[in-house]
Write an enzyme that holds these catalytic residues in place. Structure first.
Site, PDB file in Angstrom:
ATOM      1  N   SER A 109     -21.634  17.499  19.360  1.00 15.47           N
ATOM      2  CA  SER A 109     -21.226  16.200  18.826  1.00 15.47           C
ATOM      3  C   SER A 109     -20.790  16.320  17.379  1.00 15.47           C
ATOM      4  CB  SER A 109     -22.393  15.214  18.859  1.00 15.47           C
ATOM      5  OG  SER A 109     -22.816  15.003  20.158  1.00 15.47           O
TER       6      SER A 109
ATOM      7  N   HIS B 237     -16.443  17.003  25.048  1.00 19.86           N
ATOM      8  CA  HIS B 237     -17.553  16.162  24.585  1.00 19.86           C
ATOM      9  C   HIS B 237     -17.799  14.983  25.516  1.00 19.86           C
ATOM     10  CE1 HIS B 237     -19.337  13.443  21.231  1.00 19.86           C
ATOM     11  NE2 HIS B 237     -20.278  14.203  21.741  1.00 19.86           N
TER      12      HIS B 237
ATOM     13  N   GLU C   2     -14.170  13.459  25.382  1.00 15.89           N
ATOM     14  CA  GLU C   2     -13.255  13.858  24.314  1.00 15.89           C
ATOM     15  C   GLU C   2     -12.930  15.343  24.496  1.00 15.89           C
ATOM     16  OE1 GLU C   2     -14.665  10.779  20.770  1.00 15.89           O
ATOM     17  OE2 GLU C   2     -15.560  12.771  20.822  1.00 15.89           O
TER      18      GLU C   2
ATOM     19  N   ASN D 134     -17.698   8.968  17.441  1.00 20.42           N
ATOM     20  CA  ASN D 134     -18.747   9.019  16.418  1.00 20.42           C
ATOM     21  C   ASN D 134     -18.211   8.779  15.006  1.00 20.42           C
ATOM     22  OD1 ASN D 134     -20.906   9.265  18.116  1.00 20.42           O
ATOM     23  ND2 ASN D 134     -20.894  11.505  18.097  1.00 20.42           N
TER      24      ASN D 134
HETATM   25  N1  LIG Z   1     -27.864  13.371  23.735  1.00 17.38           N
HETATM   26  C1  LIG Z   1     -26.675  12.843  23.546  1.00 17.38           C
HETATM   27  O1  LIG Z   1     -26.497  11.624  23.555  1.00 17.38           O
HETATM   28  C2  LIG Z   1     -25.477  13.737  23.346  1.00 17.38           C
HETATM   29  C3  LIG Z   1     -24.202  13.203  23.583  1.00 17.38           C
HETATM   30  C4  LIG Z   1     -23.095  14.043  23.466  1.00 17.38           C
HETATM   31  C5  LIG Z   1     -23.278  15.365  23.074  1.00 17.38           C
HETATM   32  N2  LIG Z   1     -24.527  15.853  22.823  1.00 17.38           N
HETATM   33  C6  LIG Z   1     -24.625  17.263  22.467  1.00 17.38           C
HETATM   34  O2  LIG Z   1     -25.003  17.972  23.635  1.00 17.38           O
HETATM   35  C7  LIG Z   1     -25.846  19.078  23.306  1.00 17.38           C
HETATM   36  C8  LIG Z   1     -27.164  18.972  24.039  1.00 17.38           C
HETATM   37  O3  LIG Z   1     -27.788  17.770  23.680  1.00 17.38           O
HETATM   38  P1  LIG Z   1     -28.986  17.138  24.532  1.00 17.38           P
HETATM   39  O4  LIG Z   1     -29.229  15.784  23.984  1.00 17.38           O
HETATM   40  O5  LIG Z   1     -28.721  17.324  25.978  1.00 17.38           O
HETATM   41  O6  LIG Z   1     -30.197  18.102  24.102  1.00 17.38           O
HETATM   42  P2  LIG Z   1     -31.627  18.298  24.800  1.00 17.38           P
HETATM   43  O7  LIG Z   1     -32.568  18.612  23.702  1.00 17.38           O
HETATM   44  O8  LIG Z   1     -31.916  17.168  25.726  1.00 17.38           O
HETATM   45  O9  LIG Z   1     -31.412  19.598  25.707  1.00 17.38           O
HETATM   46  C9  LIG Z   1     -31.116  20.857  25.186  1.00 17.38           C
HETATM   47  C10 LIG Z   1     -31.545  21.905  26.212  1.00 17.38           C
HETATM   48  O10 LIG Z   1     -31.057  23.175  25.757  1.00 17.38           O
HETATM   49  C11 LIG Z   1     -32.052  24.153  26.019  1.00 17.38           C
HETATM   50  N3  LIG Z   1     -31.795  25.261  25.093  1.00 17.38           N
HETATM   51  C12 LIG Z   1     -31.992  25.296  23.765  1.00 17.38           C
HETATM   52  N4  LIG Z   1     -31.578  26.483  23.283  1.00 17.38           N
HETATM   53  C13 LIG Z   1     -31.098  27.200  24.326  1.00 17.38           C
HETATM   54  C14 LIG Z   1     -30.506  28.477  24.467  1.00 17.38           C
HETATM   55  N5  LIG Z   1     -30.345  29.273  23.412  1.00 17.38           N
HETATM   56  N6  LIG Z   1     -30.110  28.864  25.690  1.00 17.38           N
HETATM   57  C15 LIG Z   1     -30.277  28.051  26.765  1.00 17.38           C
HETATM   58  N7  LIG Z   1     -30.831  26.836  26.693  1.00 17.38           N
HETATM   59  C16 LIG Z   1     -31.238  26.420  25.488  1.00 17.38           C
HETATM   60  C17 LIG Z   1     -33.365  23.453  25.819  1.00 17.38           C
HETATM   61  O11 LIG Z   1     -34.390  24.118  26.537  1.00 17.38           O
HETATM   62  C18 LIG Z   1     -33.056  22.068  26.375  1.00 17.38           C
HETATM   63  O12 LIG Z   1     -33.383  21.983  27.729  1.00 17.38           O
HETATM   64  C19 LIG Z   1     -25.944  19.083  21.781  1.00 17.38           C
HETATM   65  O13 LIG Z   1     -24.943  19.909  21.251  1.00 17.38           O
HETATM   66  C20 LIG Z   1     -25.667  17.628  21.430  1.00 17.38           C
HETATM   67  O14 LIG Z   1     -25.154  17.480  20.131  1.00 17.38           O
HETATM   68  C21 LIG Z   1     -25.632  15.071  22.968  1.00 17.38           C
END
Ligand SMILES: NC(=O)c1ccc[n+]([C@@H]2O[C@H](COP(=O)([O-])OP(=O)(O)OC[C@H]3O[C@@H](n4cnc5c(N)ncnc54)[C@H](O)[C@@H]3O)[C@@H](O)[C@H]2O)c1
Length: 381
Positions: free
Chosen positions: A115, A136, A148, A186
């Site tokens: 993000s 995204h 996106e 964002n």
């Molecule tokens: N949550 C949102 O609303 C949202 C929206 C759009 C984009 N994002 C982006 O998506 C990505 C994930 O966000 P999220 O909210 O799903 O996070 P989250 O914390 O819910 O999940 C992340 C997962 O990644 C795993 N992980 C961490 N390091 C790792 C590695 N090195 N190898 C494999 N797995 C690993 C963790 O165990 C966890 O299960 C981020 O880059 C975030 O910025 C989030």
């Protein structure tokens, strides 16, 4: 495109995995944490079961879930057509993962769901940056239609084209965006929170009153404060701060001290039981004292004009075309109308005049009308 691999089985990764499986792809969902994989499997199975009960999917839910292979072994991603990284928002972790992924793949298209990190900076760590782009999704990824698509300077145009057509075939709305802080949603959404917080700080209205105004006059599904409580004040503040910092502290994106203090106190919104609203007590919410019609209109127009200003600026700076900006806010943030469409209906002259008025009043460059207003007829046909 057939085999899809996703890294990170958290909120986003599991949503994307479920959707890809529903679209008929064999999916590898990779995570280093077994408990995250287990949680994702349970959640996806439950989701699919509910969808089947409601008649929203025609296929047998177990057929769909059988397409997903949960794995803590990265080598399973070999032979994927598309790899989507959705691990923690940490540059070094993502960089390390992509380096491993590149050793296991040749022709795979590599995407990140980041993000806030720079696509170009991530791409500079890759051996094959021409195959890499931002993809995204929005939360929940199964429901939100917007995706996106953010190419870097080195992304090959055919990769961008392939991603656009794949997202269309997934029944998503792709919006092509330049690699700039916050991409489209964002960035353009910042004033929805920022301006509302400033109005509350100025004590012109309470958060509850502002929420009511935005819902009643604007038709927004949630007011800014309800939405911040829902997103989490920590998450929302972090995004705001990250955009502010990456914009070299442009005052237009200045975060709110009220929000920062709320976050510091631990009032993070729904997840802690209290934010701008109290979710702990069973008592009915206290009645909201209605604002005068004039105040309500002033507040609504101020927030909406600042949003339209961001939308115009995004087009002016070539971050996205007008259709993509309008789609982004409708399909990525549930806005009732595209901001540029809204601006057209109100009259862009009026919007600019209101921002100029705010500037005269506050003498704060936060209220800086986009130079795009001077080219509005060529920018927004
Ligand atoms: N949550 C949102 O609303 C949202 C929206 C759009 C984009 N994002 C982006 O998506 C990505 C994930 O966000 P999220 O909210 O799903 O996070 P989250 O914390 O819910 O999940 C992340 C997962 O990644 C795993 N992980 C961490 N390091 C790792 C590695 N090195 N190898 C494999 N797995 C690993 C963790 O165990 C966890 O299960 C981020 O880059 C975030 O910025 C989030």
């Amino acid at each position: 495109m057939k085999k899809i691999s996703i890294a990170g089985a958290g909120t986003m990764g599991m949503g994307i995995a479920q959707w890809a499986a529903q679209m008929g792809h064999p999916v590898i969902l990779f995570d280093t944490s077994d408990s995250a994989l287990q949680r994702a499997e349970n959640t996806i199975q439950n989701n699919l079961k509910k969808l089947a009960e409601k008649g929203k999917i025609s296929e047998n839910p177990s057929e769909i879930s059988n397409r997903i292979f949960y794995s803590n072994d990265l080598t399973h991603i070999a032979g994927s057509d598309l790899f989507i990284e959705a691990i923690a928002e940490n540059f070094d972790a993502k960089k390390q993962l992509f380096q491993q992924v590149e050793q296991l793949t040749q022709d795979t298209i590599l995407c990140t769901n980041t993000s806030s990190l720079s696509i170009n900076k991530l791409s500079s760590t890759l051996k094959r940056p021409e195959k890499f782009a931002g993809l995204h999704f929005f939360n929940p990824a199964t429901l939100m239609k917007l995706v996106e698509i953010i190419p870097g300077f080195n992304t090959h145009p055919t990769i961008t084209e392939k991603l656009i057509s794949l997202m269309k075939s997934w029944d998503k709305v792709p919006a092509l965006a330049k690699d700039t802080p916050g991409f489209i949603v964002n960035r353009v959404a910042r004033p929805y929170y920022g301006e509302a917080l400033k109005i509350a700080e100025e004590q012109l209205a309470t958060p509850q009153q502002i929420d009511q105004v935005m819902k009643q006059l604007g038709g927004f599904r949630m007011g800014p404060f309800e939405l911040m409580d829902f997103i989490g004040l920590d998450v929302n503040f972090t995004v705001s701060y990250s955009v502010f910092e990456q914009m070299y502290f442009d005052p237009r994106y200045r975060p709110s001290i009220l929000q920062q203090r709320m976050m510091e106190s631990g009032r993070l919104g729904r997840k802690t039981g209290i934010g701008f609203y109290d979710y702990r007590s069973q008592n009915p919410p206290t009645e909201i004292h209605p604002l005068t019609e004039k105040t309500a209109n002033t507040i609504f127009q101020r927030i909406l004009s600042m949003l339209i200003n961001e939308a115009v600026d995004a087009v002016y700076l070539g971050i996205a075309n007008p259709q993509a900006v309008d789609n982004a806010m409708m399909y990525g943030a549930n806005y009732p109308k595209g901001l540029l469409q809204w601006g057209k209906e109100i009259g862009f002259d009026k919007v600019k005049a209101l921002i100029d008025e705010l500037f005269d009043h506050y003498k704060d460059p936060r209220y800086r009308a986009s130079a795009g207003f001077y080219h509005i007829h060529t920018l927004i046909p």
